[in-house]
Design a protein around this motif. Structure first.
Motif, PDB file in Angstrom:
ATOM      1  N   TYR A 171      -1.305   5.890  -6.460  1.00  0.00           N
ATOM      2  CA  TYR A 171      -2.528   5.076  -6.405  1.00  0.00           C
ATOM      3  C   TYR A 171      -3.009   5.030  -4.969  1.00  0.00           C
ATOM      4  N   ASP A 172      -4.193   5.585  -4.742  1.00  0.00           N
ATOM      5  CA  ASP A 172      -4.753   5.620  -3.399  1.00  0.00           C
ATOM      6  C   ASP A 172      -5.674   4.418  -3.224  1.00  0.00           C
ATOM      7  N   ALA A 173      -5.262   3.445  -2.396  1.00  0.00           N
ATOM      8  CA  ALA A 173      -6.029   2.212  -2.194  1.00  0.00           C
ATOM      9  C   ALA A 173      -7.412   2.501  -1.624  1.00  0.00           C
ATOM     10  N   ALA A 211      -6.959  -6.501   5.646  1.00  0.00           N
ATOM     11  CA  ALA A 211      -6.324  -6.853   4.379  1.00  0.00           C
ATOM     12  C   ALA A 211      -6.206  -5.644   3.470  1.00  0.00           C
ATOM     13  N   ASP A 212      -6.889  -4.551   3.855  1.00  0.00           N
ATOM     14  CA  ASP A 212      -6.777  -3.340   3.051  1.00  0.00           C
ATOM     15  C   ASP A 212      -5.549  -2.526   3.428  1.00  0.00           C
ATOM     16  N   ASP A 264       0.822  -1.212   0.000  1.00  0.00           N
ATOM     17  CA  ASP A 264       0.000   0.000   0.000  1.00  0.00           C
ATOM     18  C   ASP A 264       0.856   1.262   0.000  1.00  0.00           C
ATOM     19  N   SER A 265       1.944   1.255   0.765  1.00  0.00           N
ATOM     20  CA  SER A 265       2.788   2.455   0.817  1.00  0.00           C
ATOM     21  C   SER A 265       3.445   2.718  -0.542  1.00  0.00           C
ATOM     22  N   PHE A 266       3.863   1.659  -1.239  1.00  0.00           N
ATOM     23  CA  PHE A 266       4.440   1.833  -2.577  1.00  0.00           C
ATOM     24  C   PHE A 266       3.386   2.354  -3.550  1.00  0.00           C
ATOM     25  N   ARG A 267       2.168   1.797  -3.478  1.00  0.00           N
ATOM     26  CA  ARG A 267       1.092   2.247  -4.365  1.00  0.00           C
ATOM     27  C   ARG A 267       0.788   3.726  -4.125  1.00  0.00           C
TER      28      ARG A 267
END
Length: 148
Positions: free
Chosen positions: A115-117, A136-137, A107-110
């Motif tokens: 890209y905002d999860a 899991a998110d 998530d941090s890389f995205r």
């Protein structure tokens, strides 16, 4: 415009059903939906819910996310994210804490790459049930394992 997506979905479902060498009736039975309803989906006359698509995908042994994209419920980028998460969560060679840490890093890389999860999940109805396990998110609960 929606009919284009639905027609696209129907053609794709028909192709997948034929590749699996299943009759319409066999697939309907395996997916737990009526034969006429499945026929209408294949002909582009009905737009099924995410739940129905998940049942059909399971019966065909294909990715539900792929069907979500075809149905216009999920975009391609979101599908790739969900599939990546599913692979991480299904890996038996790492423990739950490691999975959560890996998801947090993912998530941090995205986020770093734009890209905002959280925004992606909010725009994808029916996508949330596909994620397994607590946090899991990649939310704060996943980070708790790092602070302990």
């Amino acid at each position: 415009m929606a009919s284009l997506n639905v027609g696209n979905l129907g053609d794709y479902l028909r192709e997948q059903r034929r590749n699996a060498q299943l009759s319409l009736r066999q697939l309907a039975e395996a997916a737990g939906v009526s034969n006429p309803y499945l026929s209408q989906i294949e002909r582009g006359l009905r737009k099924p819910s995410a739940e129905v698509l998940q049942q059909v995908a399971k019966a065909l042994r294909i990715s539900a996310e792929t069907l979500y994209v075809r149905a216009g419920i999920l975009d391609e980028r979101e599908r790739e994210e969900l599939e990546t998460r599913a692979v991480i969560l299904a890996d038996p060679s790492i423990n739950e804490r490691q999975k959560q840490v890996l998801l947090q890093i993912y998530d941090s890389f995205r986020k770093e790459n734009g890209y905002d999860a959280a925004a992606a999940k909010a725009s994808a109805p029916g996508a949330a049930p596909k994620t397994e396990g607590p946090a899991a998110d990649g939310s704060a609960a996943a980070g708790d394992g790092l602070r302990q």
